[in-house]
Design a protein around this motif. Structure first.
Motif, PDB file in Angstrom:
ATOM      1  N   THR A 176       0.728  -1.249   0.088  1.00 45.49           N
ATOM      2  CA  THR A 176      -0.086   0.195   0.065  1.00 45.49           C
ATOM      3  C   THR A 176       0.902   1.428   0.018  1.00 45.49           C
ATOM      4  O   THR A 176       1.953   1.285   0.624  1.00 45.49           O
ATOM      5  CB  THR A 176      -0.980   0.161   1.201  1.00 45.49           C
ATOM      6  N   ILE A 177       0.372   2.257  -0.680  1.00 44.91           N
ATOM      7  CA  ILE A 177       1.006   3.731  -0.684  1.00 44.91           C
ATOM      8  C   ILE A 177      -0.162   4.472  -0.134  1.00 44.91           C
ATOM      9  O   ILE A 177      -1.077   4.651  -0.922  1.00 44.91           O
ATOM     10  CB  ILE A 177       1.491   4.050  -2.179  1.00 44.91           C
ATOM     11  N   ASN A 178       0.191   5.463   0.868  1.00 45.00           N
ATOM     12  CA  ASN A 178      -0.668   6.428   1.195  1.00 45.00           C
ATOM     13  C   ASN A 178       0.238   7.699   1.553  1.00 45.00           C
ATOM     14  O   ASN A 178       1.227   7.499   1.879  1.00 45.00           O
ATOM     15  CB  ASN A 178      -1.624   6.100   2.395  1.00 45.00           C
ATOM     16  N   ASN A 179      -0.509   9.080   1.401  1.00 49.93           N
ATOM     17  CA  ASN A 179       0.173  10.138   1.692  1.00 49.93           C
ATOM     18  C   ASN A 179      -0.323  10.609   3.133  1.00 49.93           C
ATOM     19  O   ASN A 179      -1.702  10.608   3.240  1.00 49.93           O
ATOM     20  CB  ASN A 179       0.024  11.028   0.606  1.00 49.93           C
ATOM     21  N   LEU A 180       0.387  11.356   3.831  1.00 54.68           N
ATOM     22  CA  LEU A 180      -0.047  11.961   5.156  1.00 54.68           C
ATOM     23  C   LEU A 180       0.080  13.576   4.921  1.00 54.68           C
ATOM     24  O   LEU A 180       1.312  13.820   4.700  1.00 54.68           O
ATOM     25  CB  LEU A 180       0.802  11.427   6.327  1.00 54.68           C
ATOM     26  N   LEU A 181      -0.928  14.197   5.214  1.00 54.41           N
ATOM     27  CA  LEU A 181      -0.920  15.369   4.692  1.00 54.41           C
ATOM     28  C   LEU A 181      -0.713  16.464   6.116  1.00 54.41           C
ATOM     29  O   LEU A 181      -1.966  16.606   6.682  1.00 54.41           O
ATOM     30  CB  LEU A 181      -1.927  15.756   3.992  1.00 54.41           C
ATOM     31  N   PRO A 182       0.228  16.737   6.586  1.00 59.72           N
ATOM     32  CA  PRO A 182       0.310  17.581   7.875  1.00 59.72           C
ATOM     33  C   PRO A 182      -0.124  19.394   7.573  1.00 59.72           C
ATOM     34  O   PRO A 182       0.190  19.663   6.800  1.00 59.72           O
ATOM     35  CB  PRO A 182       1.791  17.401   8.187  1.00 59.72           C
ATOM     36  N   GLY A 183      -1.207  19.453   8.648  1.00 55.20           N
ATOM     37  CA  GLY A 183      -1.369  21.006   8.861  1.00 55.20           C
ATOM     38  C   GLY A 183      -0.182  21.325   9.611  1.00 55.20           C
ATOM     39  O   GLY A 183       0.769  20.777  10.006  1.00 55.20           O
ATOM     40  N   ILE A 184      -0.389  22.485  10.258  1.00 52.06           N
ATOM     41  CA  ILE A 184       0.591  22.990  10.947  1.00 52.06           C
ATOM     42  C   ILE A 184       0.808  22.038  12.296  1.00 52.06           C
ATOM     43  O   ILE A 184      -0.017  21.890  13.052  1.00 52.06           O
ATOM     44  CB  ILE A 184       0.029  24.407  11.742  1.00 52.06           C
ATOM     45  N   HIS A 185       2.244  21.866  12.555  1.00 52.73           N
ATOM     46  CA  HIS A 185       2.631  20.785  13.655  1.00 52.73           C
ATOM     47  C   HIS A 185       3.776  21.345  14.352  1.00 52.73           C
ATOM     48  O   HIS A 185       4.647  22.404  13.829  1.00 52.73           O
ATOM     49  CB  HIS A 185       3.096  19.442  13.004  1.00 52.73           C
ATOM     50  N   HIS A 238      -3.501  -3.666   9.872  1.00 56.97           N
ATOM     51  CA  HIS A 238      -4.959  -3.321   9.955  1.00 56.97           C
ATOM     52  C   HIS A 238      -5.287  -2.448   8.724  1.00 56.97           C
ATOM     53  O   HIS A 238      -6.588  -2.131   8.350  1.00 56.97           O
ATOM     54  CB  HIS A 238      -5.326  -2.780  11.429  1.00 56.97           C
ATOM     55  N   ALA A 239      -4.055  -2.052   8.124  1.00 57.47           N
ATOM     56  CA  ALA A 239      -4.494  -0.880   7.224  1.00 57.47           C
ATOM     57  C   ALA A 239      -4.260  -1.205   5.626  1.00 57.47           C
ATOM     58  O   ALA A 239      -4.031  -0.535   4.863  1.00 57.47           O
ATOM     59  CB  ALA A 239      -3.305   0.406   7.312  1.00 57.47           C
ATOM     60  N   GLY A 240      -4.426  -2.748   5.560  1.00 61.42           N
ATOM     61  CA  GLY A 240      -4.100  -3.320   4.096  1.00 61.42           C
ATOM     62  C   GLY A 240      -5.115  -2.975   3.099  1.00 61.42           C
ATOM     63  O   GLY A 240      -4.899  -2.914   2.008  1.00 61.42           O
ATOM     64  N   TYR A 241      -6.244  -2.273   3.369  1.00 65.31           N
ATOM     65  CA  TYR A 241      -7.477  -1.903   2.901  1.00 65.31           C
ATOM     66  C   TYR A 241      -7.341  -0.398   2.430  1.00 65.31           C
ATOM     67  O   TYR A 241      -8.291   0.141   1.626  1.00 65.31           O
ATOM     68  CB  TYR A 241      -8.666  -2.357   3.095  1.00 65.31           C
ATOM     69  N   ILE A 242      -6.432   0.340   2.949  1.00 58.87           N
ATOM     70  CA  ILE A 242      -6.081   1.780   2.585  1.00 58.87           C
ATOM     71  C   ILE A 242      -5.343   1.976   1.586  1.00 58.87           C
ATOM     72  O   ILE A 242      -4.062   1.385   1.834  1.00 58.87           O
ATOM     73  CB  ILE A 242      -5.945   2.553   3.836  1.00 58.87           C
ATOM     74  N   VAL A 243      -5.583   2.469   0.389  1.00 57.17           N
ATOM     75  CA  VAL A 243      -4.872   2.543  -0.714  1.00 57.17           C
ATOM     76  C   VAL A 243      -4.975   3.721  -1.515  1.00 57.17           C
ATOM     77  O   VAL A 243      -6.022   4.486  -1.787  1.00 57.17           O
ATOM     78  CB  VAL A 243      -5.148   1.408  -1.713  1.00 57.17           C
ATOM     79  N   GLY A 244      -3.766   4.319  -1.604  1.00 57.67           N
ATOM     80  CA  GLY A 244      -3.833   5.851  -2.435  1.00 57.67           C
ATOM     81  C   GLY A 244      -4.712   6.981  -1.798  1.00 57.67           C
ATOM     82  O   GLY A 244      -5.012   7.655  -2.642  1.00 57.67           O
ATOM     83  N   GLN A 245      -4.564   6.794  -0.494  1.00 52.75           N
ATOM     84  CA  GLN A 245      -5.226   7.926   0.149  1.00 52.75           C
ATOM     85  C   GLN A 245      -4.209   9.248   0.576  1.00 52.75           C
ATOM     86  O   GLN A 245      -3.195   8.909   0.785  1.00 52.75           O
ATOM     87  CB  GLN A 245      -5.964   7.453   1.327  1.00 52.75           C
ATOM     88  N   ASN A 246      -5.082  10.289   0.544  1.00 50.61           N
ATOM     89  CA  ASN A 246      -4.298  11.460   1.376  1.00 50.61           C
ATOM     90  C   ASN A 246      -5.062  12.028   2.372  1.00 50.61           C
ATOM     91  O   ASN A 246      -6.059  12.582   2.574  1.00 50.61           O
ATOM     92  CB  ASN A 246      -4.451  12.538   0.114  1.00 50.61           C
ATOM     93  N   ILE A 247      -4.400  11.587   3.530  1.00 48.72           N
ATOM     94  CA  ILE A 247      -5.000  11.805   4.750  1.00 48.72           C
ATOM     95  C   ILE A 247      -4.467  13.113   5.502  1.00 48.72           C
ATOM     96  O   ILE A 247      -3.387  13.299   5.856  1.00 48.72           O
ATOM     97  CB  ILE A 247      -4.714  10.594   5.744  1.00 48.72           C
ATOM     98  N   LEU A 248      -5.529  13.959   5.591  1.00 47.75           N
ATOM     99  CA  LEU A 248      -5.367  15.246   6.146  1.00 47.75           C
ATOM    100  C   LEU A 248      -5.207  15.257   7.780  1.00 47.75           C
ATOM    101  O   LEU A 248      -6.048  14.785   8.311  1.00 47.75           O
ATOM    102  CB  LEU A 248      -6.121  16.247   5.690  1.00 47.75           C
ATOM    103  N   LEU A 249      -4.129  15.834   8.221  1.00 46.99           N
ATOM    104  CA  LEU A 249      -3.975  15.833   9.818  1.00 46.99           C
ATOM    105  C   LEU A 249      -3.764  17.362  10.292  1.00 46.99           C
ATOM    106  O   LEU A 249      -2.558  17.854  10.308  1.00 46.99           O
ATOM    107  CB  LEU A 249      -2.836  15.243  10.071  1.00 46.99           C
ATOM    108  N   ASP A 250      -4.909  18.254  10.185  1.00 46.52           N
ATOM    109  CA  ASP A 250      -4.786  19.379  10.088  1.00 46.52           C
ATOM    110  C   ASP A 250      -5.602  20.092  11.174  1.00 46.52           C
ATOM    111  O   ASP A 250      -5.925  21.160  11.062  1.00 46.52           O
ATOM    112  CB  ASP A 250      -5.111  20.099   8.830  1.00 46.52           C
ATOM    113  N   GLY A 251      -6.112  19.457  12.326  1.00 50.60           N
ATOM    114  CA  GLY A 251      -7.211  20.117  13.341  1.00 50.60           C
ATOM    115  C   GLY A 251      -8.360  20.662  12.772  1.00 50.60           C
ATOM    116  O   GLY A 251      -9.034  21.452  13.547  1.00 50.60           O
TER     117      GLY A 251
END
Ligand code: NAP
Length: 258
Positions: A176-185, A238-251
């Motif tokens: 699986t490849i996914n992207n994590l998109l940080p907001g301000i940390h 547990h994350a094997g079915y999460i594919v090609g997602q862009n997950i925003l972590l920005d509060g």
């Protein structure tokens, strides 16, 4: 929760501080052996010593991951890893009128071509094993462009396009490849961007931070450890079915229904 990845091996680039370090720490806590990289030896070795406290093996590779020599040294140490977390420093702020082709090429090298080179080199072994996890640290600027970070907006959009297509090509092989998109940390990078506001607006650092916090529904900066925990989950069994997602972590900073 048992992430089910004890004994796996991971590479985290740009991992001596900030979000990369947060990801390395969460993986170490899950029992994952690590190869970590950064340019500065002192912070890199201090982080490695901290991570070894979780009882895992940690190999350090000091060097610039965006350079050919740095990339090759990292790949030599990381051959056969099960998990890849790509990261590098972000481009400097500025404005579109002033950026040259050389500025764009530098940003594209760091935040698009380097993660693509790491995936290209390391995914074939994951495919051969039938299991792999890739997480790219990108930015909220992929979904909601930040005007003064146009170099980041441009380069990371290219990486996101690559992941959109490639993630569907490797998923049949358990990778699986996914992207994590940080907001301000709350990292050195956020402090440096606060300092830019201080310099241009002549306000205090505390006022700059308070202004930026006010734009975030959670009313605070994110932490590297909560960012790392999300990364470790994406790398888990547990994350094997999460594919090609862009997950925003920005509060909640990006105001959107979807
Ligand atoms: P940070 O706190 O400044 O940490 C950066 C880490 O990467 C350090 O360990 C640094 O160590 C290493 N590094 C930087 N350039 C490198 C290179 N060329 N080769 C190898 N290691 C390198 O930054 P951060 O806040 O964690 O940010 C990580 C990424 O997320 C950046 O691309 C940033 O633009 C992006 N981001 C951050 C935020 C935020 O609010 N923090 C928001 C959106 C996007 P050395 O300097 O010793 O190499």
């Amino acid at each position: 929760m048992d992430l089910g990845i004890t004994g796996k091996r991971a590479l985290v680039t740009a991992a001596s501080k900030g979000l990369g370090r947060g990801c390395a720490e969460a993986l170490a806590a899950a029992g994952v052996d690590l190869v970590i990289n950064a340019r500065g030896a002192e912070a890199l070795e201090a982080t490695a010593a901290h991570l070894r406290g979780f009882g895992v093996n940690v190999v350090t590779v000091c060097g610039d991951i965006t350079s050919d020599a740095g990339l090759q040294a990292v790949l030599a140490a990381a051959a056969g890893v099960d998990i890849l977390v790509t990261n590098a420093g972000g481009p400097p702020p500025g404005s579109w009128e002033n950026w040259t082709k050389a500025d764009y090429l530098k940003a594209i090298e760091a935040n698009m071509l380097t993660p693509i080179a790491l995936m290209t080199a390391l995914m074939p072994a994951m495919i051969a094993k039938g299991w792999g996890r890739v997480v790219n640290i990108t930015s909220q600027s992929v979904k909601a462009p930040i005007p003064q970070l146009g170099l980041s907006n441009a380069a990371r959009a290219g990486l996101t396009g690559f992941v959109g297509g490639t993630s569907r090509q490797v998923a049949p092989y358990g990778v699986t490849i996914n992207n994590l998109l940080p907001g301000i940390h709350d990292t050195d990078r956020a402090t440096a961007l606060d300092a830019g506001i201080v310099a241009t607006r002549g306000i205090t650092a505390a006022a700059a931070r308070a202004e930026r916090c006010a734009t975030i529904p959670a009313r605070r900066y994110g932490t590297a450890s909560e960012f790392g925990a999300t990364c470790a989950f994406l790398c888990s069994q547990h994350a094997g079915y999460i594919v090609g997602q862009n997950i925003l972590l920005d509060g909640g900073a990006m105001n959107a229904t979807l």
